[in-house]
Design a protein around this motif. Structure first.
Motif, PDB file in Angstrom:
ATOM      1  N   ASP A 106       0.826  -1.224   0.000  1.00 52.05           N
ATOM      2  CA  ASP A 106       0.000   0.000   0.000  1.00 52.05           C
ATOM      3  C   ASP A 106       0.858   1.272   0.000  1.00 52.05           C
ATOM      4  OD1 ASP A 106      -2.591  -0.971  -0.133  1.00 52.05           O
ATOM      5  OD2 ASP A 106      -2.755  -1.238   2.039  1.00 52.05           O
ATOM      6  N   GLY A 129      -5.437  12.007   8.401  1.00 54.13           N
ATOM      7  CA  GLY A 129      -5.858  10.660   8.802  1.00 54.13           C
ATOM      8  C   GLY A 129      -4.721   9.914   9.454  1.00 54.13           C
ATOM      9  N   SER A 134      -2.933   5.412   6.398  1.00 55.27           N
ATOM     10  CA  SER A 134      -2.002   6.476   6.790  1.00 55.27           C
ATOM     11  C   SER A 134      -0.699   5.876   7.319  1.00 55.27           C
ATOM     12  CB  SER A 134      -2.651   7.361   7.860  1.00 55.27           C
ATOM     13  OG  SER A 134      -1.707   8.238   8.402  1.00 55.27           O
ATOM     14  N   ASN A 153      -5.544  14.852  12.177  1.00 54.93           N
ATOM     15  CA  ASN A 153      -6.530  13.780  12.394  1.00 54.93           C
ATOM     16  C   ASN A 153      -7.607  14.223  13.358  1.00 54.93           C
ATOM     17  OD1 ASN A 153      -7.260  11.034  11.789  1.00 54.93           O
ATOM     18  ND2 ASN A 153      -6.817  10.559  13.936  1.00 54.93           N
ATOM     19  N   ARG A 154      -8.752  13.528  13.279  1.00 58.81           N
ATOM     20  CA  ARG A 154      -9.855  13.828  14.196  1.00 58.81           C
ATOM     21  C   ARG A 154      -9.461  13.476  15.625  1.00 58.81           C
ATOM     22  NH1 ARG A 154     -15.112  10.399  12.890  1.00 58.81           N
ATOM     23  NH2 ARG A 154     -13.546   8.766  13.233  1.00 58.81           N
ATOM     24  N   SER A 155      -8.976  12.243  15.828  1.00 58.48           N
ATOM     25  CA  SER A 155      -8.631  11.819  17.187  1.00 58.48           C
ATOM     26  C   SER A 155      -7.146  12.038  17.456  1.00 58.48           C
ATOM     27  CB  SER A 155      -8.998  10.336  17.352  1.00 58.48           C
ATOM     28  OG  SER A 155      -7.995   9.651  18.039  1.00 58.48           O
ATOM     29  N   ASN A 158      -5.243   8.751  18.405  1.00 59.01           N
ATOM     30  CA  ASN A 158      -4.767   7.885  17.321  1.00 59.01           C
ATOM     31  C   ASN A 158      -3.512   8.446  16.656  1.00 59.01           C
ATOM     32  OD1 ASN A 158      -6.723   6.061  17.852  1.00 59.01           O
ATOM     33  ND2 ASN A 158      -8.109   6.729  16.221  1.00 59.01           N
ATOM     34  N   THR A 196      -6.069  10.527   3.650  1.00 57.70           N
ATOM     35  CA  THR A 196      -6.221   9.079   3.857  1.00 57.70           C
ATOM     36  C   THR A 196      -7.486   8.772   4.660  1.00 57.70           C
ATOM     37  OG1 THR A 196      -5.032   8.899   5.973  1.00 57.70           O
ATOM     38  CG2 THR A 196      -3.690   8.885   3.963  1.00 57.70           C
ATOM     39  N   ILE A 225      -6.607   9.329  -1.492  1.00 54.89           N
ATOM     40  CA  ILE A 225      -6.500   7.883  -1.760  1.00 54.89           C
ATOM     41  C   ILE A 225      -7.872   7.248  -1.967  1.00 54.89           C
ATOM     42  CG2 ILE A 225      -4.302   7.772  -0.516  1.00 54.89           C
ATOM     43  CD1 ILE A 225      -5.746   5.968   1.556  1.00 54.89           C
ATOM     44  N   MET A 251      -3.027   4.844  -6.677  1.00 60.87           N
ATOM     45  CA  MET A 251      -2.472   4.013  -5.590  1.00 60.87           C
ATOM     46  C   MET A 251      -2.999   2.585  -5.697  1.00 60.87           C
ATOM     47  SD  MET A 251      -2.855   4.572  -1.494  1.00 60.87           S
ATOM     48  CE  MET A 251      -2.786   3.211  -0.352  1.00 60.87           C
ATOM     49  N   LEU A 252      -4.299   2.468  -5.976  1.00 61.20           N
ATOM     50  CA  LEU A 252      -4.913   1.132  -6.069  1.00 61.20           C
ATOM     51  C   LEU A 252      -4.238   0.312  -7.182  1.00 61.20           C
ATOM     52  CD1 LEU A 252      -7.238  -0.526  -4.852  1.00 61.20           C
ATOM     53  CD2 LEU A 252      -8.726   0.369  -6.646  1.00 61.20           C
ATOM     54  N   GLN A 255      -0.375  -0.408  -6.124  1.00 55.99           N
ATOM     55  CA  GLN A 255      -0.191  -1.451  -5.097  1.00 55.99           C
ATOM     56  C   GLN A 255      -0.487  -2.825  -5.708  1.00 55.99           C
ATOM     57  OE1 GLN A 255      -2.662  -3.464  -3.512  1.00 55.99           O
ATOM     58  NE2 GLN A 255      -4.319  -2.546  -4.677  1.00 55.99           N
TER      59      GLN A 255
END
Ligand SMILES: NC(=O)c1ccc[n+]([C@@H]2O[C@H](COP(=O)([O-])OP(=O)(O)OC[C@H]3O[C@@H](n4cnc5c(N)ncnc54)[C@H](OP(=O)(O)O)[C@@H]3O)[C@@H](O)[C@H]2O)c1
Length: 283
Positions: A106, A129, A134, A153-155, A158, A196, A225, A251-252, A255
């Motif tokens: 990835d 992300g 990520s 990032n939101r959190s 993380n 991400t 992505i 990317m898809l 990879q």
């Protein structure tokens, strides 16, 4: 036609019916006149422990691994590539001489997609992300010699976990956190922006981009992505502002091409993966 000589590769996941990998790999096999088939296998989480033995027993030559098995498969492998070990996620398994070896393509797939447009060495990168994708991408960015990494990032919890892991594994120190609502403050300082998160992904594609796009300009390369839709609202806005944009299909495809090389030792053309993917996405 499938005969007794046909070699089998495939992908395991739960669910698996929406995977885009079978049409890409199978089209490349056909174009390259290779006697291989790529099969989607629906594997329940409780059965992940049986996969490696089953694949060896049936002489399967290679497997891709998707959600939710990327980490839980690891204890059952014979060997693991250094990058996949660091990321703690495997998306590709080769079976050679009775050895099942795990890889993660990835991050490299993402990096290859960016390198088509710009160099990574000494660049400053903003990654939005802090989930599985990520992690694969940030590890690979650091390996490629970027200068500076900002993660939004939101959190916060993380991000802290991801940053600790990145620093432990790579000793790279130029990593900082930026609240997702305040990314506008750092955009002028970065060269490359990578989303991400799933914000903007079909069927919830008609939403605001994950970050304020006002300061995105011609100095930026922006990759999302997400591959469905082909052009997310983030990419649309970045393109209007003059940035170089890269959709998630790149990317898809990349990879998948790297996994194909691991399985067969041969390199398919980019077009042999791209054509069936775009046809499937149009459906
Ligand atoms: N193009 C490709 O080849 C490719 C490969 C892999 C994945 N993908 C795509 O990448 C995306 C992420 O996959 P993943 O495996 O990394 O997922 P994941 O591990 O679940 O991580 C998702 C990340 O997005 C954030 N997020 C999720 N919903 C959010 C929201 N509503 N608002 C703000 N932040 C949000 C999460 O933030 P928190 O930490 O705060 O929860 C987390 O950082 C998916 O859309 C997937 O389809 C594409």
């Amino acid at each position: 036609m499938i005969t007794g000589k046909t070699l089998i590769t495939g992908v395991i996941g739960h669910p698996i019916e929406h995977s885009f990998s079978p049409p890409m790999h199978n089209n490349a096999y056909t174009q390259m006149n290779m006697d291989y088939k790529y099969v989607p296998f629906h594997v329940q989480p409780a059965d992940v422990k049986n996969i490696i033995t089953a694949a060896k027993t049936m002489n399967i030559k290679g497997l891709n691994v998707t959600i939710p098995h990327k980490t839980t498969i690891i204890p059952y492998l014979d060997e693991i590539d250094e990058t996949a070990r660091r990321i703690n996620a495997v998306n590709t398994i080769s079976f050679k001489d009775g050895i099942a070896k795990g890889y993660n393509t990835d991050g490299l797939g993402a990096i290859k997609s960016i390198q088509k447009y710009t160099n990574l060495k000494n660049k400053k990168v903003l990654v939005i992300g802090a989930g599985g994708a990520s992690k694969a991408i940030t590890f690979t960015l650091i390996n490629e010699g970027i200068d500076d990494l900002v993660i939004a990032n939101r959190s916060k919890e993380n991000v802290d976990k991801l940053m600790k892991n990145l620093i432990n594994e790579t000793k790279f120190q130029n990593i900082s956190y930026q609240p997702i609502a305040k990314t506008n403050e750092v955009i002028n300082d970065v060269d490359i922006i990578i989303n991400t998160t799933p914000i903007g992904m079909y069927p919830n594609h008609d939403v605001e981009p994950p970050i304020d796009t006002n300061n995105i300009s011609t100095q930026h390369t922006v990759m999302d992505i997400i591959y469905n839709p082909l052009e997310t609202n983030l990419l649309k806005q970045a393109k209007i502002n003059g940035a170089q944009t890269i959709p998630g299909t790149h990317m898809l495809i990349n990879q998948g091409i790297i996994a194909f090389e691991i399985f067969t030792g041969k390199t398919p053309s980019y077009e042999s993966f791209e054509k069936p993917l775009l046809e499937h996405l149009k459906k």
